[in-house]
Structures are given as C-alpha cells and as structure tokens.
Design a protein around this motif. Structure first.
Motif: not given
Length: 427
Positions: A134-149
C-alpha cells in the motif's frame, strides 16, 4: 453458573452492538455468479438454464422482474464481460494479478502503473511505473475517487496514505478534517490552483489529477519536480455505475485486501441499481425529465449530453431525458430559447446548484428572473433542487443518490414517494 451467564451476556452484547467500521464487502456474490462457485463462466449459464427458482437478484439479469430463457440468453451474451476486472468504466483499465503480488493499472491518460506488494517480483512491464503498495504518501485534487473510496472503505490503511487534499475536501470528509487538525494532512490549495511547495513537503509517491485544463498545467509542473502523476476522468464515464467502478482504481493503490473490498462494494451498488431498474420498469408513465446545472440567476443553464451518466441514469429509471439528442458524455450549454422550450413543459425538473434552497420562495430568491415559476414541474410540485453537497453524496453514497433519482422520476412506485430524499429537495 452466574459467572458463565455474565460472560455469555457480555459476548452477546458485543455481537449485537452495531459496528462503527465500514461494512464487510469481502464476500459479496458477484452479478452473474449464478451457481455461487466464486467465478463467472459458462457453467453459470447452464445452471440458470436448469434452475429458475432462485432469487431475482441472482437470476433476473436483464431486470425485467422475471427469470426466464431471456435471462439465460442475456447471461450467455454477457458472462465474459461480467467476469472482466472492469465491467462498465471506460476511462481506465486494470489487470489484477494479486496472486502474483501485483496489479497493473492504466489511467485515463494512458499512463501505466505496476502496483507491487511487498516481497512480490516486478513483472517488468514496458513503460510502466512501479509503485509499492500500500502507498504511504499520496495527494489528490478532487474528493472523488480517492478520498470518496477511503470514506467508503473506512480503513486506516487508506486514510494513513492521504497526506494532501484540496481545502474543500476537509468540509466533507470528517476523517480527513480530523487528521488535518492533527497535522497529518496538508491543505494543498484548491482544485484549480495548488501549492507546489506543500505538495513537495509531503514527498508523495503519486499525485492524482482530474481532467480540467488546469490539471494539465499541474501535471507538467509536478513532473518537472520529479513527482509521479496519474489522471482520472471519472466524470467522463457514460454510465453512473462506471463512475462508481473507479473505487477499484483507488483501492488498488492500497493493496489486495482493499481492492477486494472495493470490488465487493461495487457489486453491492450494481445490484442495487438493478433493483431500482426493476422497480421503475413497472411504471405506467414515462415522464419527460430535464436535469441541469445553473450557478446563478444570470448564468447559462448547463445540461448533460445524451451519453452522460446523468442522462443515462434517467433513461435507466424509465424517464425520458429531454436533451437526449445532444451527442457526447460531457455537458453542453444550449441556447436559452431551446432550453426554455424543453424545460418549461417537462414533467420533472432537477436543478443542481449550491445554494441552501428548501422552498419555492427560496428558489425565486436566488433565481428571480430565471422563469422557473412558469415551469409545468414547478406548478405541479415536481421541481427538485439539489442540496449544496450533492456531488459528495454522488461519490460517497451512490446507492442513496440513485434512489433519489428513481424517486424523483417515479415517486408513485416507492412507499415514501419523493418525500425523503437524501441529496435533493422537493419544492
């Protein structure tokens, strides 16, 4: 004896207390796995041919409220599709080889990644970027699909990896907000403008960007900084269930266990969508529906094109989408005359917006010159407005969101009608 009874009582109380954790989606039976052997193949077709006395959820694959030879034919034509890792989504692909310790993902821009679990052997796929999961450090620009999941799966391995999010996400994900207040998550800016220094500070293994033109510029800059980027075009999916399927893409970055939970969740949503299709298939009417976005009173209405997942959802639930002739999976701003001509006589009108509107008076306050009071749907109490955070519910709770659409289109088919919507308000 008394001591034994106390122990038994305690055990029962533990068992009966509702879990505060996410639902267990690890053992969900897949659509098409009629014989329940854990795979989807020709054996399921044969089984369905021989056995019709099974639950509708398992055997009524064409959603016509009966199990007959038509379902056998339907499964024969579709069982190969149903067994694919990605069934409906069109803007990403994946090849899960978790038994060998890895999964290959191709994102919306064609970038390929090998997600490699600890101890697994790199398959050395050409032009693929290897990322340990599993990844240990990521960033995302939208809520979906990373944070929503992450909010759906509700596991620490997901949340622990998310180190950078845009500010608005903190308003809609309680766990992200909590971690931000604890200094574990960084506010990287907005979806259209990020703070590159803050992104660099979290040393991300990968940054997830959407399909905005601003994200093209972000990608270029991030790559100059030596940061890996993946692109997700979730909102370009032609089917709502295809958009939901992006949970597999997100979960794969957290490894096999989370991926399998996401697969189970996807199957659960798919079954619920089929159930709603069965319910609305019984409708005796086919209302004309207008679905549109309007930012302000003076802005131009924007409508989903004919192959957009919103318009398809309306058609699936036995409605007649008024702008089905517009070609494409995106959105379009028709001239005002065309919009008014179709919307004013529509049976159902769904306005997506960001104001706190609860009554017709509120609607006319925010849209005083838009002419909504002249709409047939307004006069017949079939005018619906979204709650400001509807787009979060669409991603975090797709089942509730689909139920809202089905109820708005055919309230007569549901015991509570359209009176208890989760993400929309009936005016």
């Amino acid at each position: 004896m008394k001591k034994i009874l106390m122990i038994v009582s305690l055990m029962l109380s533990i068992i009966m207390v509702p879990s505060i954790f996410a639902d267990d989606y690890t053992n969900v039976k897949k659509v098409g796995d009629v014989n329940g052997d854990g795979s989807i193949d020709i054996a399921d077709v044969v089984y369905l041919f021989k056995h019709r006395n099974i639950p509708l959820e398992d055997g009524d694959l064409n959603c016509d409220n009966s199990i007959d030879i038509a379902d056998v034919v339907y499964l024969f034509k579709n069982y190969l599709k149903f067994r694919k890792p990605v069934v409906f989504a069109k803007t990403f692909s994946l090849d899960p080889e978790w038994d060998k310790g890895y999964c290959v993902i191709t994102d919306s821009k064609g970038y390929k990644f090998v997600l490699l679990e600890n101890g697994a052997t790199n398959p050395n796929i050409p032009d693929a970027k290897v990322i340990n999961v599993p990844v240990s450090s990521i960033a995302t620009i939208f809520y979906c699909p990373i944070v929503s999941t992450a909010d759906i799966l509700n596991d620490s391995v997901c949340y622990d990896s998310i180190k950078g999010v845009p500010s608005y996400v903190l308003d809609y994900s309680p766990e992200m907000a909590k971690r931000y207040n604890e200094g574990k998550v960084v506010d990287i800016g907005t979806s259209s403008s990020i703070d590159y220094d803050k992104v660099v500070s979290i040393n991300p293994q990968i940054v997830f960007l959407g399909d905005w033109s601003a994200h093209d510029t972000m990608e270029e800059k991030l790559k100059e900084l030596g940061i890996t980027v993946s692109r997700f075009y979730t909102y370009d999916e032609p089917l709502f269930i295809g958009k939901v399927e992006w949970c597999k893409y997100a979960a794969a970055f957290w490894g096999k266990d989370e991926y399998e939970k996401a697969e189970g969740y996807f199957q659960t949503v798919w079954k619920k969508e089929d159930d709603l299709i069965r319910i609305t298939r019984n409708a005796k009417s086919h209302p004309i529906v207008v679905d549109f976005w309007k930012w302000s009173d003076t802005s131009t209405p924007s409508v989903p094109e004919g192959q957009n997942y919103r318009s398809k959802l309306i058609e699936e639930f036995n409605g007649c989408y008024a702008f089905l002739d517009l070609i494409g999976t995106g959105t379009e701003k028709p001239d005002l005359e065309t919009f008014m001509e179709r919307a004013i006589n529509a049976d159902v009108v769904i306005l997506r917006q960001t104001h706190d509107i609860k009554t017709k008076k509120d609607l006319l306050k925010y849209y005083p010159t838009s002419g909504f009071e002249n709409f047939k749907a307004y006069k017949n109490n079939r005018f619906y407005v979204s709650k400001p955070d509807y787009y979060i519910g669409e991603s975090k709770d797709p089942i509730g969101y689909m139920e809202d659409y089905a109820k708005m289109i055919h309230p007569e088919l549901f015991p509570d009608g359209d009176s208890n919507l989760k993400y929309f308000v009936k005016l």
